[in-house]
Scaffold this motif. Structure first.
Motif, PDB file in Angstrom:
ATOM      1  N   THR A  97     -17.554  15.801-101.583  1.00 17.61           N
ATOM      2  CA  THR A  97     -16.823  15.173-100.484  1.00 17.61           C
ATOM      3  C   THR A  97     -16.518  16.237 -99.446  1.00 17.61           C
ATOM      4  O   THR A  97     -15.875  17.248 -99.751  1.00 17.61           O
ATOM      5  CB  THR A  97     -15.524  14.525-100.986  1.00 17.61           C
ATOM      6  OG1 THR A  97     -15.842  13.563-101.992  1.00 17.61           O
ATOM      7  CG2 THR A  97     -14.786  13.840 -99.851  1.00 17.61           C
ATOM      8  N   HIS A 100     -14.497  15.811 -93.884  1.00 19.33           N
ATOM      9  CA  HIS A 100     -14.251  14.562 -93.157  1.00 19.33           C
ATOM     10  C   HIS A 100     -14.098  13.381 -94.106  1.00 19.33           C
ATOM     11  O   HIS A 100     -14.008  12.238 -93.655  1.00 19.33           O
ATOM     12  CB  HIS A 100     -15.410  14.299 -92.188  1.00 19.33           C
ATOM     13  CG  HIS A 100     -15.657  15.405 -91.220  1.00 19.33           C
ATOM     14  ND1 HIS A 100     -14.830  15.655 -90.146  1.00 19.33           N
ATOM     15  CD2 HIS A 100     -16.637  16.349 -91.170  1.00 19.33           C
ATOM     16  CE1 HIS A 100     -15.293  16.698 -89.471  1.00 19.33           C
ATOM     17  NE2 HIS A 100     -16.386  17.138 -90.066  1.00 19.33           N
ATOM     18  N   ARG A 102     -16.384  12.396 -96.232  1.00 21.55           N
ATOM     19  CA  ARG A 102     -17.673  11.741 -96.454  1.00 21.55           C
ATOM     20  C   ARG A 102     -18.346  12.292 -97.698  1.00 21.55           C
ATOM     21  O   ARG A 102     -18.319  13.490 -97.945  1.00 21.55           O
ATOM     22  CB  ARG A 102     -18.596  11.962 -95.252  1.00 21.55           C
ATOM     23  CG  ARG A 102     -18.038  11.444 -93.937  1.00 21.55           C
ATOM     24  CD  ARG A 102     -18.912  11.865 -92.766  1.00 21.55           C
ATOM     25  NE  ARG A 102     -19.016  13.321 -92.677  1.00 21.55           N
ATOM     26  CZ  ARG A 102     -19.562  13.977 -91.643  1.00 21.55           C
ATOM     27  NH1 ARG A 102     -20.070  13.289 -90.639  1.00 21.55           N
ATOM     28  NH2 ARG A 102     -19.609  15.291 -91.641  1.00 21.55           N
ATOM     29  N   ARG A 104     -21.496  13.507 -99.664  1.00 22.87           N
ATOM     30  CA  ARG A 104     -22.771  14.107 -99.249  1.00 22.87           C
ATOM     31  C   ARG A 104     -23.551  14.553-100.486  1.00 22.87           C
ATOM     32  O   ARG A 104     -23.004  15.214-101.374  1.00 22.87           O
ATOM     33  CB  ARG A 104     -22.521  15.331 -98.353  1.00 22.87           C
ATOM     34  CG  ARG A 104     -21.516  15.119 -97.218  1.00 22.87           C
ATOM     35  CD  ARG A 104     -22.084  14.375 -96.054  1.00 22.87           C
ATOM     36  NE  ARG A 104     -23.031  15.170 -95.296  1.00 22.87           N
ATOM     37  CZ  ARG A 104     -22.688  16.068 -94.363  1.00 22.87           C
ATOM     38  NH1 ARG A 104     -21.411  16.333 -94.142  1.00 22.87           N
ATOM     39  NH2 ARG A 104     -23.620  16.714 -93.697  1.00 22.87           N
ATOM     40  N   ALA A 175     -26.455  12.184 -96.332  1.00 20.11           N
ATOM     41  CA  ALA A 175     -25.433  11.161 -96.568  1.00 20.11           C
ATOM     42  C   ALA A 175     -25.723  10.447 -97.878  1.00 20.11           C
ATOM     43  O   ALA A 175     -24.815  10.062 -98.605  1.00 20.11           O
ATOM     44  CB  ALA A 175     -25.403  10.165 -95.407  1.00 20.11           C
ATOM     45  N   ARG A 205     -20.950   3.112 -99.900  1.00 16.18           N
ATOM     46  CA  ARG A 205     -21.096   4.480 -99.403  1.00 16.18           C
ATOM     47  C   ARG A 205     -21.312   4.557 -97.896  1.00 16.18           C
ATOM     48  O   ARG A 205     -20.819   5.471 -97.237  1.00 16.18           O
ATOM     49  CB  ARG A 205     -22.256   5.136-100.132  1.00 16.18           C
ATOM     50  CG  ARG A 205     -22.369   6.627 -99.885  1.00 16.18           C
ATOM     51  CD  ARG A 205     -23.148   7.288-100.991  1.00 16.18           C
ATOM     52  NE  ARG A 205     -23.331   8.704-100.728  1.00 16.18           N
ATOM     53  CZ  ARG A 205     -23.940   9.545-101.535  1.00 16.18           C
ATOM     54  NH1 ARG A 205     -24.425   9.114-102.674  1.00 16.18           N
ATOM     55  NH2 ARG A 205     -24.071  10.821-101.230  1.00 16.18           N
ATOM     56  N   HIS A 206     -22.076   3.593 -97.331  1.00 16.49           N
ATOM     57  CA  HIS A 206     -22.481   3.697 -95.931  1.00 16.49           C
ATOM     58  C   HIS A 206     -21.943   2.592 -95.030  1.00 16.49           C
ATOM     59  O   HIS A 206     -21.811   2.801 -93.828  1.00 16.49           O
ATOM     60  CB  HIS A 206     -24.010   3.700 -95.840  1.00 16.49           C
ATOM     61  CG  HIS A 206     -24.660   4.785 -96.637  1.00 16.49           C
ATOM     62  ND1 HIS A 206     -24.371   6.117 -96.442  1.00 16.49           N
ATOM     63  CD2 HIS A 206     -25.572   4.742 -97.643  1.00 16.49           C
ATOM     64  CE1 HIS A 206     -25.087   6.837 -97.287  1.00 16.49           C
ATOM     65  NE2 HIS A 206     -25.812   6.038 -98.023  1.00 16.49           N
TER      66      HIS A 206
END
Length: 492
Positions: A97, A100, A102, A104, A175, A205-206
């Motif tokens: 993580t 931000h 996110r 990855r 991502a 996730r997206h």
């Protein structure tokens, strides 16, 4: 030094991957490390040790908390379906993580012969590793969604492609590595449960906002969301003359990132028929075909999700078909927005598309360099001496000379001054792109002489593509006669 891993993909059922530890290499050496990206990912750079990092990024040591695996996927390769591809030389260590929030993926590319290798050696030559490092980071600097390069190591071993080359491993950050081909792998096996698992993972996730939709709408909305990102992505490619080269479905990211930089290149003289890839003998993935091949790939994604879109197959096909057909208008809108910005236009007028197409026709007729034409237009908002620098790009000038007054007349309706227009054009039209001859020069120096100075110089230039860098004019110019690159190679 590594941040804490999460293991979302590794916790999926085992039919989604093959467990595989990277194969150690003889003499790993760290030759490139992306410190800003490492910091963003949460690496402890205060504890950075180059030798230990070389071991980790080569796969000689597995970081604590990682559970390496090779992902399963299928794919249409140049239109031919292959039901079992998978990571033949790549190993997913896990996810982290970033700062931000996110998630990855961190993956080693060239880490050995996995169960998906299909008779290959599982390794990567230095040249393609450095190509992906340079171009993926250049794309990031251009503001185009992309996987990133965290590190490159040489292995102290040779690999054999066209000629023997130094071996290397790339650490890639994404991502996610969910692809259209990942869904196709399970569709080919009629494994609807696995397709649902993948779709739910992609949404979580997206596209988390889709999780609020009823199940009957959610999966069609997923196709629409992926379609929106792909349309925007390819429009951005077209705006800088980027040619991916291998737009197979296994190279089409569900996250909407540019992924798998094999025989990619940037077009110089504008021509929609331009092809660089040595393996694209029919020109399937030429520059001008990219928008429509993206639509074709999206149709393949929709096919895999039909059982989830509607229990009635005919209704599912009808819904999916209508959505895929809507791609054309979506892409055209994204492309025109990119091109308006490149011409300094913010207002939308009916004749803008024809204005853009007329310029592209003049560029093609005059064999004008794609990126430099747009950059120098920003200097020629008003008639004057700067116009000469634009015109010298054209072998035949009738088209551009007839077009310039029309463009300036259109600019006059923007309600801002020429300095403002020129400034916003310089902010979106790069001066520096990865010129193919400069990339090849850097790769050859590294592979043939162990000289990484050209690579580092090019990497530094490409990190700031929109700002003029005095003394680096050669990086902005097209290839001199005799140095042009017409073919690029995959390296697999």
């Amino acid at each position: 030094m590594f941040p804490e891993f999460t293991l979302r993909y590794a916790r999926l059922p085992e039919r989604f991957y093959e467990r595989f530890d990277p194969v150690p290499v003889k003499a790993p050496r760290l030759v490139a490390f992306n410190r800003p990206l490492a910091e963003e990912l949460g690496f402890d750079l205060g504890a950075f040790d180059e030798h230990l990092a070389a071991d980790w990024f080569a796969g000689n040591a597995v970081p604590s908390g990682a559970e390496p695996l090779a992902q399963a996927y299928a794919g249409h390769q140049f239109g031919v379906f292959v039901p079992r591809l998978g990571d033949g030389r790549a190993v997913l260590l896990g996810e982290v993580t970033d700062h931000h929030g996110r998630l990855r993926d961190i993956q080693l590319k060239g880490a050995g012969c996995t169960p998906f290798s299909r008779g290959a050696d599982g390794r990567a030559p230095l040249g393609p590793v450095l190509r992906e490092y340079l171009i993926s980071e250049a794309m990031h600097a251009l503001g185009i969604p992309t996987t990133r390069a965290l590190a490159a190591v040489t292995t102290g071993e040779r690999v054999f492609r066209r000629v023997p080359e130094p071996g290397a491993i790339l650490t890639r950050v994404a991502a996610s590595h969910l692809r259209v081909g990942t869904f196709q792998y399970f569709a080919a096996r009629d494994d609807v449960e696995a397709i649902r698992t993948l779709a739910d993972m992609a949404i979580e996730r997206h596209y988390p906002h889709l999780g609020e939709l009823p199940e009957g709408e959610r999966y069609l909305a997923l196709v629409e969301a992926v379609q929106a990102r792909q349309a925007a992505l390819v429009a951005r490619w077209m705006g800088v003359g980027f040619i991916h080269g291998v737009m197979n479905t296994d190279n089409c990211s569900i996250a909407g990132e540019t992924i798998d930089y094999g025989p990619c290149a940037f077009m110089e003289a504008h021509d929609p028929r331009t092809v660089f890839s040595s393996i694209d003998e029919g020109g399937r993935y030429g520059y001008g075909n990219q928008p429509w091949l993206a639509q074709w790939n999206l149709a393949r994604l929709a096919e895999t999700l039909l059982p989830l879109i509607d229990e009635d197959q005919d209704r599912a096909v009808e819904k999916a078909t209508a959505l895929i057909q809507a791609y054309t208008d979506r892409y055209e809108s994204e492309w025109l927005a990119v091109m308006r910005a490149k011409l300094g236009l913010e207002r939308q007028e009916e004749g803008d598309r024809e204005l853009v197409e007329s310029l592209l026709e003049a560029m093609q007729a005059g064999h004008a360099d794609f990126n430099l034409t747009f950059r120098r237009l920003g200097d020629a908002v008003e008639p004057g001496e700067a116009e000469a620098g634009l015109l010298e790009l054209f072998d035949a000038r009738d088209g551009i000379e007839a077009w310039l007054p029309r463009w300036r007349e259109r600019l006059a309706r923007e309600d801002v001054g020429p300095e403002t227009i020129a400034g916003r054009m310089r902010a979106v039209n790069p001066l520096y792109i990865p010129r193919n001859h400069k990339v090849e020069e850097a790769l050859a120096a590294a592979a043939e002489r162990d000289d990484f100075a050209p690579f580092e110089a090019l990497r530094e230039v490409l990190a700031d593509p929109f700002t003029e860098q005095p003394g680096r004019e050669a990086y902005a110019r097209p290839a001199p006669p005799g140095e042009a690159v017409f073919r690029t190679f995959c390296g697999t």
